[in-house]
Design an enzyme around this catalytic site. Structure first.
Site, PDB file in Angstrom:
ATOM      1  N   ARG A   1      -4.628  20.156 -14.970  1.00 53.02           N
ATOM      2  CA  ARG A   1      -3.318  19.570 -15.289  1.00 53.02           C
ATOM      3  C   ARG A   1      -3.953  18.714 -17.018  1.00 53.02           C
ATOM      4  NH1 ARG A   1      -0.517  15.327 -11.770  1.00 53.02           N
ATOM      5  NH2 ARG A   1       1.111  14.351 -13.600  1.00 53.02           N
TER       6      ARG A   1
ATOM      7  N   ASN B   1      -2.040  17.465 -21.833  1.00 56.30           N
ATOM      8  CA  ASN B   1      -2.371  16.225 -22.440  1.00 56.30           C
ATOM      9  C   ASN B   1      -2.453  16.902 -23.877  1.00 56.30           C
ATOM     10  OD1 ASN B   1      -1.427  14.236 -20.921  1.00 56.30           O
ATOM     11  ND2 ASN B   1      -3.697  14.204 -20.528  1.00 56.30           N
TER      12      ASN B   1
ATOM     13  N   LYS C   1       2.369  10.862 -11.056  1.00 58.16           N
ATOM     14  CA  LYS C   1       1.242  10.492 -13.056  1.00 58.16           C
ATOM     15  C   LYS C   1       1.753   8.828 -12.632  1.00 58.16           C
ATOM     16  CE  LYS C   1      -2.183  12.619 -15.389  1.00 58.16           C
ATOM     17  NZ  LYS C   1      -2.193  12.851 -16.570  1.00 58.16           N
TER      18      LYS C   1
ATOM     19  N   GLU D   1       7.532  16.907 -26.294  1.00 61.47           N
ATOM     20  CA  GLU D   1       7.213  17.187 -24.886  1.00 61.47           C
ATOM     21  C   GLU D   1       8.003  18.042 -24.682  1.00 61.47           C
ATOM     22  OE1 GLU D   1       4.628  15.387 -23.031  1.00 61.47           O
ATOM     23  OE2 GLU D   1       4.522  13.811 -23.921  1.00 61.47           O
TER      24      GLU D   1
ATOM     25  N   ARG E   1       0.926  -0.934   0.491  1.00 63.59           N
ATOM     26  CA  ARG E   1      -0.058   0.051   0.353  1.00 63.59           C
ATOM     27  C   ARG E   1       0.619   1.503   0.528  1.00 63.59           C
ATOM     28  NH1 ARG E   1      -3.149  -3.182   4.412  1.00 63.59           N
ATOM     29  NH2 ARG E   1      -5.008  -3.746   3.409  1.00 63.59           N
TER      30      ARG E   1
ATOM     31  N   HIS F   1      -2.348  14.223 -26.666  1.00 59.19           N
ATOM     32  CA  HIS F   1      -1.685  13.093 -26.235  1.00 59.19           C
ATOM     33  C   HIS F   1      -3.263  12.339 -26.351  1.00 59.19           C
ATOM     34  CE1 HIS F   1       1.684  14.669 -24.178  1.00 59.19           C
ATOM     35  NE2 HIS F   1       1.616  13.057 -23.472  1.00 59.19           N
TER      36      HIS F   1
ATOM     37  N   HIS G   1      -2.595   8.917 -28.455  1.00 58.74           N
ATOM     38  CA  HIS G   1      -2.687   7.400 -27.537  1.00 58.74           C
ATOM     39  C   HIS G   1      -3.991   7.211 -28.960  1.00 58.74           C
ATOM     40  CE1 HIS G   1      -2.772   9.616 -23.840  1.00 58.74           C
ATOM     41  NE2 HIS G   1      -1.328   9.072 -23.992  1.00 58.74           N
TER      42      HIS G   1
ATOM     43  N   LYS H   1       5.687  22.138 -15.940  1.00 58.94           N
ATOM     44  CA  LYS H   1       5.016  21.368 -14.910  1.00 58.94           C
ATOM     45  C   LYS H   1       5.017  20.825 -13.746  1.00 58.94           C
ATOM     46  CE  LYS H   1       3.948  16.405 -14.961  1.00 58.94           C
ATOM     47  NZ  LYS H   1       3.704  14.996 -16.312  1.00 58.94           N
TER      48      LYS H   1
ATOM     49  N   HIS I   1       6.585   7.381 -27.624  1.00 56.93           N
ATOM     50  CA  HIS I   1       4.599   8.261 -27.099  1.00 56.93           C
ATOM     51  C   HIS I   1       4.978   9.613 -27.736  1.00 56.93           C
ATOM     52  CE1 HIS I   1       2.335   9.524 -24.620  1.00 56.93           C
ATOM     53  NE2 HIS I   1       3.739  10.649 -23.629  1.00 56.93           N
TER      54      HIS I   1
ATOM     55  N   GLU J   1      -5.518  15.973 -11.540  1.00 61.33           N
ATOM     56  CA  GLU J   1      -6.345  16.470 -12.827  1.00 61.33           C
ATOM     57  C   GLU J   1      -7.647  16.883 -12.753  1.00 61.33           C
ATOM     58  OE1 GLU J   1      -4.315  14.677 -16.507  1.00 61.33           O
ATOM     59  OE2 GLU J   1      -6.391  14.666 -16.877  1.00 61.33           O
TER      60      GLU J   1
END
Lengths: 370, 370
Positions: free
Chosen positions: A251, A255, A153, A195, A131, A258, A262, A237, A275, A247
């Site tokens: 935030r 993306n 993330k 990026e 955890r 993206h 994606h 960032k 990516h 987000e």
């Protein structure tokens, strides 16, 4: 190897990502990976694990292990197969299995040594193991240094969608060693530049100008240029994540490009395009969408396409067909109530998130793919 | 079915677990599951999923779906195989797969309808799906109502250890409907009583007295007795978790009997003994350890053993051999630096966490197993 002079020229920048008691430092400089000082603020623990991949391990794992052995009684190396195709449960379970076999406990520190895939998986493993255990990001690609290693993330992919299973889980420290970029393949450097470029249109027009002026120096791996690019990217960032860790709103602008990107990655199969390559091409599409929505002039699309092309990135998407793109985008995490939501540029330096008519999106895809 | 009179006698208790902006209500009462009012405070969302198992589904899933259909456009049912043996990645992945296939997004609410296994898995799925979606606990066993549904511990098992992979992730709401305990098998009721009994020695001597006096009423499922037992258990748990959500210290006392208990569960194979049965027997061992460490008189061990036996629980562990017990306990999450740490009773109503010599632990195991 850079000369001692260039070492002296590059100061170590230490940024702070502010998230209350989960704030942490982002160190940027040359020679940091093997410098004991980089890790001085970390809590002590008898056990540590370096999670890396089979490409990075031969280059840097031993050097990192040597320096970490001064901090930890035992340092375990976990070497995963390289590539986005292995960002899955099988790799994650392998991490858990080695940690448990070595008696790693809740104080054990995980060190992510690699690019975005290693960082995302190690972070998610750290979030879930017992955890939650502490972890450190040591990004070895430009993309990971300017984006994925910062902000907490973490995720693995699911056959039905990228990064669908994950957690928001912050590292204790991010160590961006500019020297490791020397061994980065050309293609990966370009992917990272995607990026870097992203931060201009969404947050900082002056940075976009700077990138245009310094792109050749960046591609030639000039240390000063890289140091500034990494630093300014991490500053933006950290500023965004510090305001909206999970987000809820702002935030999502990170993306930019993206959503389309994606779809390209999923449509071709993870790992076919890098990516950053998919994001580069996705930014062309997202710029086009911003123009067709009347938010930006057509010249902005040309400007972005030229810069992305100069960075060595693809600017035309694969011929999947607009329908397939739309289908793939329909599982994006930003979506709400079945509606696809896109990050668009509303003004140079300001982005927003909004839906768009399928027919318009299809036109954008047709114009920039195939 | 209880008479209308007994309904009127049981008020709905609403406790609050205080964790800043992650605080939530725990509702305790009869008839809550199918009462629209129970869910009135939840955020609206077009999609919802009920995660349950093949034993609970035929009893309550339809009733819950009917009431949730008044809140959500679509309610998906995800029915997993019953039992601790299925608290694994395969079940978790099945949840993810159904959620993705139905286009569930970040606003989708997951409802955990079942015992501890369903609650732990659903909570972990909610923690990871798109990096976190809201979820509600509707515990259908006494054990889940008094313990596992409250406090945000979520997890799956790993072949090398119980609950090794998980997250601290709080529900939005816990709905404890006392009526569903009517269908609980005798053995499961006893297993739940183990966790009720636990709260006495670790936090509240008066509650231990009360349990001794009311044990027959509890086993006869007297609604007033159950209502008080669930309420007092949740009060104590909420008080502990509110001070130490992530088990930096105090929260570990809730694991009284669990270190030995986990060894029993893992040693026999998950699902052979119920979790509560292993904890019952584990509390006898942990009481004995407390006595042998000179913290408690021998009479305390007899008192605990008698009460646990009266609850219908095993008081002798399986004959795995002390060495195997120690080996299994060496992967417990409370351990630090390879040292096994035990929750012991330091005074009636006060517990602590400490290591103990292997030879002493072995004597404890020999005295209460085989």
């Amino acid at each position: 190897m850079p000369s001692p002079v260039s070492f002296a020229l590059i100061a170590v920048h230490s940024l702070k990502l502010s998230l209350g008691d989960r704030s942490y430092a982002i160190l940027i400089g040359a020679g940091l990976l093997a410098d004991q000082e980089s890790y001085a603020t970390l809590p002590s623990a008898p056990l540590a694990a370096i999670v890396t991949n089979d490409v990075v391990a031969p280059l840097y794992a031993q050097r990192l292990e040597s320096v970490l052995k001064q901090r930890h009684r035992e340092v375990v190396q976990i070497i995963l197969p390289d590539g986005e195709a292995h960002k899955d449960w099988a790799s994650l379970d392998r991490i858990f299995d080695v940690l448990l076999a070595h008696g790693c406990d809740r104080k054990t520190v995980l060190y992510a040594l690699g690019g975005g895939v290693v960082g995302d998986m190690t972070g998610f493993a750290a979030a879930c193991y017992m955890r939650g255990v502490p972890f450190v990001q040591i990004p070895t690609t430009l993309l990971a240094q300017v984006d994925s290693s910062v902000g907490g993330k973490t995720a693995i992919n699911h056959p039905r969608g990228k990064n669908m299973i994950g957690a928001f889980y912050q590292p204790l420290l991010v160590v961006c060693d500019l020297d490791v970029l020397d061994t980065l393949p050309e293609r990966e450097l370009s992917a990272g530049l995607a990026e870097v470029i992203k931060y201009g249109p969404i947050a900082d027009p002056a940075f976009l100008d700077w990138i245009e002026t310094n792109l050749d120096a960046l591609r030639a791996r000039d240390k000063d240029a890289l140091a500034y690019a990494v630093r300014r990217s991490c500053e933006i960032k950290a500023w965004v994540v510090g305001q909206d860790e999970k987000e809820a709103g702002l935030r999502a602008i990170l993306n930019f490009g993206h959503t389309f990107g994606h779809a390209i990655e999923a449509g071709l199969g993870y790992g076919e395009w890098l990516h950053g390559e998919a994001v580069g091409c996705g930014m062309v599409m997202a710029s086009e969408l911003s123009a067709r929505l009347g938010l930006m002039p057509p010249a902005f699309v040309d400007r972005m396409r030229r810069l992305i092309e100069r960075a060595g990135l693809p600017v035309r998407g694969p011929a999947l067909g607009a329908e397939r793109y739309l289908e793939l985008m329909s599982v994006d995490k930003k979506n709400e109530g079945g509606e696809i939501r896109f990050v668009v540029i509303e003004a140079l330096g300001r982005a927003g998130v909004r839906p768009a008519p399928d027919t318009l999106v299809a036109q954008v895809i047709e114009a920039h793919s195939g």
